[in-house]
Design a protein around this motif. Structure first.
Motif, PDB file in Angstrom:
ATOM      1  N   ALA A 286     -22.504  -1.752  29.690  1.00  0.00           N
ATOM      2  CA  ALA A 286     -21.649  -0.554  29.696  1.00  0.00           C
ATOM      3  C   ALA A 286     -22.358   0.614  29.030  1.00  0.00           C
ATOM      4  O   ALA A 286     -22.187   1.778  29.441  1.00  0.00           O
ATOM      5  CB  ALA A 286     -20.333  -0.854  28.988  1.00  0.00           C
ATOM      6  N   ASP A 287     -23.160   0.313  28.017  1.00  0.00           N
ATOM      7  CA  ASP A 287     -23.916   1.369  27.325  1.00  0.00           C
ATOM      8  C   ASP A 287     -25.119   1.840  28.128  1.00  0.00           C
ATOM      9  O   ASP A 287     -25.786   2.811  27.748  1.00  0.00           O
ATOM     10  CB  ASP A 287     -24.393   0.864  25.959  1.00  0.00           C
ATOM     11  CG  ASP A 287     -23.244   0.646  24.981  1.00  0.00           C
ATOM     12  OD1 ASP A 287     -22.145   1.185  25.224  1.00  0.00           O
ATOM     13  OD2 ASP A 287     -23.452  -0.079  23.990  1.00  0.00           O
ATOM     14  N   HIS A 288     -25.436   1.131  29.229  1.00  0.00           N
ATOM     15  CA  HIS A 288     -26.585   1.489  30.072  1.00  0.00           C
ATOM     16  C   HIS A 288     -26.157   1.658  31.524  1.00  0.00           C
ATOM     17  O   HIS A 288     -26.812   1.168  32.451  1.00  0.00           O
ATOM     18  CB  HIS A 288     -27.688   0.436  29.935  1.00  0.00           C
ATOM     19  CG  HIS A 288     -28.301   0.388  28.560  1.00  0.00           C
ATOM     20  ND1 HIS A 288     -27.769  -0.375  27.546  1.00  0.00           N
ATOM     21  CD2 HIS A 288     -29.380   1.023  28.031  1.00  0.00           C
ATOM     22  CE1 HIS A 288     -28.502  -0.208  26.447  1.00  0.00           C
ATOM     23  NE2 HIS A 288     -29.488   0.629  26.716  1.00  0.00           N
ATOM     24  N   ASP A 289     -25.053   2.354  31.703  1.00  0.00           N
ATOM     25  CA  ASP A 289     -24.566   2.751  33.034  1.00  0.00           C
ATOM     26  C   ASP A 289     -24.326   1.555  33.959  1.00  0.00           C
ATOM     27  O   ASP A 289     -24.392   1.698  35.182  1.00  0.00           O
ATOM     28  CB  ASP A 289     -25.560   3.721  33.704  1.00  0.00           C
ATOM     29  CG  ASP A 289     -25.739   4.993  32.894  1.00  0.00           C
ATOM     30  OD1 ASP A 289     -24.749   5.456  32.306  1.00  0.00           O
ATOM     31  OD2 ASP A 289     -26.873   5.501  32.850  1.00  0.00           O
ATOM     32  N   ASN A 290     -24.052   0.369  33.371  1.00  0.00           N
ATOM     33  CA  ASN A 290     -23.816  -0.834  34.175  1.00  0.00           C
ATOM     34  C   ASN A 290     -24.890  -1.006  35.253  1.00  0.00           C
ATOM     35  O   ASN A 290     -24.600  -1.276  36.422  1.00  0.00           O
ATOM     36  CB  ASN A 290     -22.422  -0.788  34.813  1.00  0.00           C
ATOM     37  CG  ASN A 290     -21.328  -1.007  33.789  1.00  0.00           C
ATOM     38  OD1 ASN A 290     -21.346  -1.989  33.049  1.00  0.00           O
ATOM     39  ND2 ASN A 290     -20.377  -0.079  33.725  1.00  0.00           N
ATOM     40  N   VAL A 291     -26.123  -0.863  34.820  1.00  0.00           N
ATOM     41  CA  VAL A 291     -27.257  -0.961  35.738  1.00  0.00           C
ATOM     42  C   VAL A 291     -27.252  -2.300  36.476  1.00  0.00           C
ATOM     43  O   VAL A 291     -26.935  -3.342  35.900  1.00  0.00           O
ATOM     44  CB  VAL A 291     -28.589  -0.772  34.977  1.00  0.00           C
ATOM     45  CG1 VAL A 291     -28.756  -1.807  33.893  1.00  0.00           C
ATOM     46  CG2 VAL A 291     -29.776  -0.806  35.927  1.00  0.00           C
ATOM     47  N   ASP A 292     -27.571  -2.274  37.750  1.00  0.00           N
ATOM     48  CA  ASP A 292     -27.677  -3.476  38.573  1.00  0.00           C
ATOM     49  C   ASP A 292     -29.062  -4.074  38.342  1.00  0.00           C
ATOM     50  O   ASP A 292     -30.071  -3.488  38.737  1.00  0.00           O
ATOM     51  CB  ASP A 292     -27.473  -3.109  40.049  1.00  0.00           C
ATOM     52  CG  ASP A 292     -27.474  -4.335  40.951  1.00  0.00           C
ATOM     53  OD1 ASP A 292     -27.529  -5.456  40.419  1.00  0.00           O
ATOM     54  OD2 ASP A 292     -27.441  -4.161  42.180  1.00  0.00           O
ATOM     55  N   CYS A 293     -29.109  -5.227  37.710  1.00  0.00           N
ATOM     56  CA  CYS A 293     -30.387  -5.831  37.335  1.00  0.00           C
ATOM     57  C   CYS A 293     -30.912  -6.752  38.434  1.00  0.00           C
ATOM     58  O   CYS A 293     -30.146  -7.466  39.084  1.00  0.00           O
ATOM     59  CB  CYS A 293     -30.226  -6.632  36.044  1.00  0.00           C
ATOM     60  SG  CYS A 293     -29.695  -5.647  34.629  1.00  0.00           S
ATOM     61  N   ALA A 294     -32.221  -6.753  38.603  1.00  0.00           N
ATOM     62  CA  ALA A 294     -32.848  -7.632  39.586  1.00  0.00           C
ATOM     63  C   ALA A 294     -32.855  -9.076  39.118  1.00  0.00           C
ATOM     64  O   ALA A 294     -32.833 -10.004  39.921  1.00  0.00           O
ATOM     65  CB  ALA A 294     -34.269  -7.161  39.873  1.00  0.00           C
ATOM     66  N   GLY A 295     -32.902  -9.290  37.810  1.00  0.00           N
ATOM     67  CA  GLY A 295     -32.929 -10.634  37.261  1.00  0.00           C
ATOM     68  C   GLY A 295     -32.468 -10.608  35.817  1.00  0.00           C
ATOM     69  O   GLY A 295     -32.395  -9.544  35.193  1.00  0.00           O
ATOM     70  N   ALA A 296     -32.144 -11.775  35.308  1.00  0.00           N
ATOM     71  CA  ALA A 296     -31.729 -11.888  33.912  1.00  0.00           C
ATOM     72  C   ALA A 296     -32.245 -13.199  33.350  1.00  0.00           C
ATOM     73  O   ALA A 296     -32.181 -14.244  34.003  1.00  0.00           O
ATOM     74  CB  ALA A 296     -30.213 -11.823  33.788  1.00  0.00           C
ATOM     75  N   CYS A 297     -32.768 -13.150  32.138  1.00  0.00           N
ATOM     76  CA  CYS A 297     -33.274 -14.342  31.470  1.00  0.00           C
ATOM     77  C   CYS A 297     -32.853 -14.281  30.012  1.00  0.00           C
ATOM     78  O   CYS A 297     -33.083 -13.271  29.340  1.00  0.00           O
ATOM     79  CB  CYS A 297     -34.797 -14.420  31.581  1.00  0.00           C
ATOM     80  SG  CYS A 297     -35.528 -15.870  30.770  1.00  0.00           S
ATOM     81  N   VAL A 298     -32.218 -15.336  29.534  1.00  0.00           N
ATOM     82  CA  VAL A 298     -31.819 -15.382  28.133  1.00  0.00           C
ATOM     83  C   VAL A 298     -32.448 -16.586  27.460  1.00  0.00           C
ATOM     84  O   VAL A 298     -32.623 -17.645  28.072  1.00  0.00           O
ATOM     85  CB  VAL A 298     -30.283 -15.422  27.962  1.00  0.00           C
ATOM     86  CG1 VAL A 298     -29.643 -14.219  28.623  1.00  0.00           C
ATOM     87  CG2 VAL A 298     -29.693 -16.703  28.493  1.00  0.00           C
ATOM     88  N   ALA A 299     -32.799 -16.410  26.206  1.00  0.00           N
ATOM     89  CA  ALA A 299     -33.340 -17.485  25.383  1.00  0.00           C
ATOM     90  C   ALA A 299     -32.276 -17.892  24.382  1.00  0.00           C
ATOM     91  O   ALA A 299     -31.668 -17.032  23.735  1.00  0.00           O
ATOM     92  CB  ALA A 299     -34.595 -17.006  24.655  1.00  0.00           C
ATOM     93  N   VAL A 300     -32.030 -19.183  24.257  1.00  0.00           N
ATOM     94  CA  VAL A 300     -30.999 -19.664  23.349  1.00  0.00           C
ATOM     95  C   VAL A 300     -31.604 -20.591  22.307  1.00  0.00           C
ATOM     96  O   VAL A 300     -32.512 -21.372  22.593  1.00  0.00           O
ATOM     97  CB  VAL A 300     -29.858 -20.386  24.097  1.00  0.00           C
ATOM     98  CG1 VAL A 300     -29.216 -19.465  25.110  1.00  0.00           C
ATOM     99  CG2 VAL A 300     -30.344 -21.650  24.786  1.00  0.00           C
ATOM    100  N   ALA A 301     -31.093 -20.488  21.083  1.00  0.00           N
ATOM    101  CA  ALA A 301     -31.576 -21.325  19.988  1.00  0.00           C
ATOM    102  C   ALA A 301     -30.854 -22.666  20.021  1.00  0.00           C
ATOM    103  O   ALA A 301     -29.975 -22.951  19.201  1.00  0.00           O
ATOM    104  CB  ALA A 301     -31.354 -20.618  18.654  1.00  0.00           C
ATOM    105  N   GLY A 302     -31.226 -23.479  20.997  1.00  0.00           N
ATOM    106  CA  GLY A 302     -30.601 -24.775  21.167  1.00  0.00           C
ATOM    107  C   GLY A 302     -31.074 -25.413  22.458  1.00  0.00           C
ATOM    108  O   GLY A 302     -31.825 -24.811  23.225  1.00  0.00           O
ATOM    109  N   PRO A 303     -30.644 -26.634  22.726  1.00  0.00           N
ATOM    110  CA  PRO A 303     -31.100 -27.341  23.926  1.00  0.00           C
ATOM    111  C   PRO A 303     -30.555 -26.729  25.210  1.00  0.00           C
ATOM    112  O   PRO A 303     -29.432 -26.227  25.247  1.00  0.00           O
ATOM    113  CB  PRO A 303     -30.570 -28.761  23.721  1.00  0.00           C
ATOM    114  CG  PRO A 303     -29.427 -28.619  22.771  1.00  0.00           C
ATOM    115  CD  PRO A 303     -29.766 -27.471  21.884  1.00  0.00           C
TER     116      PRO A 303
END
Length: 330
Positions: A54-71
């Motif tokens: 919302a703070d970035h004009d709800n930009v349509d992203c080509a991809g998303a990758c998240v890193a999580v501290a867990g398995p």
């Protein structure tokens, strides 16, 4: 700033305390978009990403990758020190991205090696020269603890997930034995993360105070401030025990994975201790392996000083997937 659709990727690093989010153009983060969120202020990742987008004009992203501290297993990540669960369908819904990936945080740190800006990595311990393709080892010391080897293969970089923070603590002397028995009584199992983390440092300090007959507690930041000021013996003793154990564990992991390409310490606690490693004899503890002490000189040790390295690693991983698909199509 107007952001074009289907150009940028969204990357996030979800730790036990904070979540860092940014947009990336291929492997490069867009510095003006990097944002840190306090996890306690949000019920889950989806609300964090909704706020960020919302703070970035709800930009349509080509991809998303998240890193999580867990398995991470079957597209679902469970955080070890936070009651959030993250899955690919939630990530796709929140970002509207065509491709979504969830990595373990140490996998992301591993993918960042070689892609970080100049000055982001400081050498702590010298090692032998090695080829760029040599195996590396990333060790994360922050809210929790983990480690993962980084393998360079003919089809790209491979970093298997791990949960090294939940292995047993090693013992080298009577003080460590007494401390480990205390952890076992308090937590049911003396895990590496019980000591080698921000909370672990606090536990070591509190235990030493009780042993000295003057029960007291302090935050990890307060303990490190006292270490820097050199004005409290128990804080100095806690830091010395912490660094000795970190050197021992890092040395053990190095003998398991043989990281001739170097060991990389990441995470806020590792960065906080970096100025004190030499004085607290980290190198001695790291190389204290009996007849293999000389062999340990093969392994250089570095500290990753970029707080957003995992974001760069997520961006690099997505870019690698894109390049692999392009090459396969040719």
């Amino acid at each position: 700033m107007t952001l074009a659709a289907d150009v940028y990727t969204l990357v996030a690093d979800i730790g036990g305390t904070n979540t860092r989010v940014a947009l990336a153009d291929r492997c490069a983060l867009l510095p003006q978009t990097v944002k840190r969120f306090r996890n306690a202020d949000f019920p889950g990742l989806e609300t964090v990403l909704n706020k960020f987008l919302a703070d970035h004009d709800n930009v349509d992203c080509a991809g998303a990758c998240v890193a999580v501290a867990g398995p991470v297993k079957d597209g679902r990540g469970t955080l070890t020190n936070l009651d959030w669960e993250i899955d690919e369908s939630t990530l796709a819904r929140a970002t509207q991205a065509e491709r979504v990936v969830i990595l373990n945080d140490l996998q992301a740190q591993g993918h960042a090696i070689g892609a970080l800006s100049a000055g982001s990595v400081r050498k702590l311990v010298a090692g032998a020269e090695a080829e760029d393709t040599a195996t590396k080892l990333v060790i994360g010391v922050g809210t929790g603890f983990n480690a993962a080897p980084v393998y360079e293969t003919g089809i790209g970089r491979f970093i298997p997930p791990a949960e090294a923070g939940h292995a047993n603590l090693p013992v080298r002397n009577e003080d460590e034995l007494h401390l480990i028995r205390h952890f076992e009584t308090a937590h049911g199992f003396p895990a590496v993360e019980d000591m080698l983390s921000g909370r672990g440092l606090e536990r070591v300090y509190a235990w030493l105070c009780r042993e000295a007959g003057s029960p007291s507690e302090a935050s990890a930041a307060q303990i490190m401030d006292r270490v820097a000021a050199d004005d409290e013996p128990i804080a100095a003793q806690a830091a010395a025990m912490f660094v000795r154990m970190l050197g021992t564990v890092a040395g053990n992991l190095s003998l398991i994975y043989l990281p001739f390409g170097g060991v990389y310490l990441a995470g806020g606690v590792a960065r906080a201790f970096a100025p004190h490693f030499e004085a607290l004899h980290f190198t001695d503890a790291f190389r204290d392996k009996g007849r293999f002490a000389g062999f340990m000189q093969n392994f250089a040790v570095h500290v990753v000083e970029d707080d957003y390295a995992a974001l760069t690693g997520c961006a690099s991983y997505l870019e690698g997937l894109s390049l692999s698909e392009t090459n396969s199509a040719v």
